[in-house]
Design an enzyme around this catalytic site. Structure first.
Site, PDB file in Angstrom:
ATOM      1  N   ASP A  74      -5.665  32.150 -23.994  1.00 17.31           N
ATOM      2  CA  ASP A  74      -5.326  31.057 -24.913  1.00 17.31           C
ATOM      3  C   ASP A  74      -4.141  30.314 -24.297  1.00 17.31           C
ATOM      4  OD1 ASP A  74      -4.712  29.419 -27.158  1.00 17.31           O
ATOM      5  OD2 ASP A  74      -5.581  30.877 -28.511  1.00 17.31           O
ATOM      6  N   ASN A 113      -8.091  25.648 -23.353  1.00 18.78           N
ATOM      7  CA  ASN A 113      -6.984  26.072 -24.197  1.00 18.78           C
ATOM      8  C   ASN A 113      -5.674  25.751 -23.487  1.00 18.78           C
ATOM      9  OD1 ASN A 113      -6.636  27.159 -26.886  1.00 18.78           O
ATOM     10  ND2 ASN A 113      -8.347  28.511 -26.442  1.00 18.78           N
ATOM     11  N   GLU A 134       1.539  28.520 -32.973  1.00 15.66           N
ATOM     12  CA  GLU A 134       1.038  28.167 -31.648  1.00 15.66           C
ATOM     13  C   GLU A 134       2.085  27.367 -30.882  1.00 15.66           C
ATOM     14  OE1 GLU A 134      -1.059  28.013 -29.268  1.00 15.66           O
ATOM     15  OE2 GLU A 134      -3.077  28.655 -29.857  1.00 15.66           O
ATOM     16  N   ASN A 183      -6.808  19.497 -28.482  1.00 14.29           N
ATOM     17  CA  ASN A 183      -6.191  20.812 -28.594  1.00 14.29           C
ATOM     18  C   ASN A 183      -4.828  20.848 -27.911  1.00 14.29           C
ATOM     19  OD1 ASN A 183      -5.784  23.532 -29.068  1.00 14.29           O
ATOM     20  ND2 ASN A 183      -7.173  24.239 -27.471  1.00 14.29           N
TER      21      ASN A 183
END
Length: 278
Positions: free
Chosen positions: A192, A145, A15, A95
């Site tokens: 995302d 996100n 990520e 996040n």
């Protein structure tokens, strides 16, 4: 349609791609590692943080900021390789993160733990000021996100995965957000990680549809890069800003996350360079 190249293979849930000083930085959530990757694919571990999620951003003064979700802290990677506390967010469960050109750090989080079976609650966004003070600046983002800031430091764009849209906020002189609006309705798209280019379009990664899509404000699809597994995030960088980095993995759901060793870092050449942050 463009064909991506595999830069790194055999990782876990990768990520948070970022370009900084000639290298890509990506987070392997499965390993708890932040990796520095050269354009030739050489990999070095830049930091180790036992956190999932594990997202990063570069502060304009030069340090990498790392969100330690489990600790509820934003950490700073110092020049000697040590990690210090940049801000205490007061609770776990954070996040993504982005830092604008003025040093305002935005961190988002869901309102529930999707891996634990908790009842759904919408999430929100906090601002960490350059002083370290933490202020809530947005609520009722169903599942926040990826985030990106326009090059004029004037707009924050946020991916709301559950509502299938990109949401925009005006950024005030004090970093506070206002004038919330839907920047792009993505239909069934599930955004995302995101990034912005110099024409004001947004690239978003989409796990279930295995694609990175470039969209204009309003949601018109301008380009697509298809991949063979879930696309978790994307960023523009490279020497001329015209390389799109896409991190992918085989998605298996919240209970298992991704297939072991299925994480990849891909790159693909595009026409319009990146702009803003990240």
């Amino acid at each position: 349609m463009r064909d991506p190249r595999v830069l790194v293979d055999g990782r876990g849930l990768v990520e948070s791609p970022r370009w900084h000083l000639g290298r890509w930085y990506v987070s392997d959530w499965s390993a708890g590692e932040v990796l520095a990757v050269t354009p030739d694919g050489e990999v070095e571990v830049a930091a180790r943080v036992d956190s999932l999620p594990l997202c990063t951003a570069w502060h304009p003064e030069g340090r990498m900021l790392i969100v330690s979700s489990r600790e509820g802290k934003v950490l700073a990677l110092e020049r000697d390789g040590s990690l210090t506390t940049y801000a205490d967010l007061g609770k776990p469960g954070w996040n993504d993160v982005v830092v604008d050109g003025r040093g305002n750090c935005y961190v988002n989080g869901a309102g529930f733990d999707p891996m634990s079976g908790e009842e759904f609650r919408p999430g929100g966004i906090v601002l960490v000021r350059p002083t370290g003070a933490v202020v809530e600046v947005a609520a009722d983002v169903a599942f926040p996100n990826g985030m990106a800031v326009t090059p004029d430091n004037g707009t924050l764009i946020v991916a709301d995965s559950y509502r299938h849209e990109l949401v925009a906020f005006d950024i005030g002189a004090d970093g506070v957000l206002s004038a919330r609006r839907t920047w792009a309705d993505l239909g069934d798209g599930t955004p995302d990680g995101i990034c912005i280019d110099a024409e004001g379009a947004v690239w978003y990664a989409d796990v279930p549809h295995r694609v990175c899509a470039r969209v204009a404000e309003g949601g018109a699809v301008l380009e697509r890069v298809e991949v063979d597994r879930g696309a978790f995030a994307c960023a523009l960088g490279g020497p001329d800003g015209r390389t799109l980095c896409v991190v992918t993995a085989e998605w298996r759901g919240m209970s298992e996350l991704v297939g072991p060793g299925s994480g990849q870092v891909l790159t693909v050449d595009v026409d319009v360079p990146g702009a803003g942050w990240p």
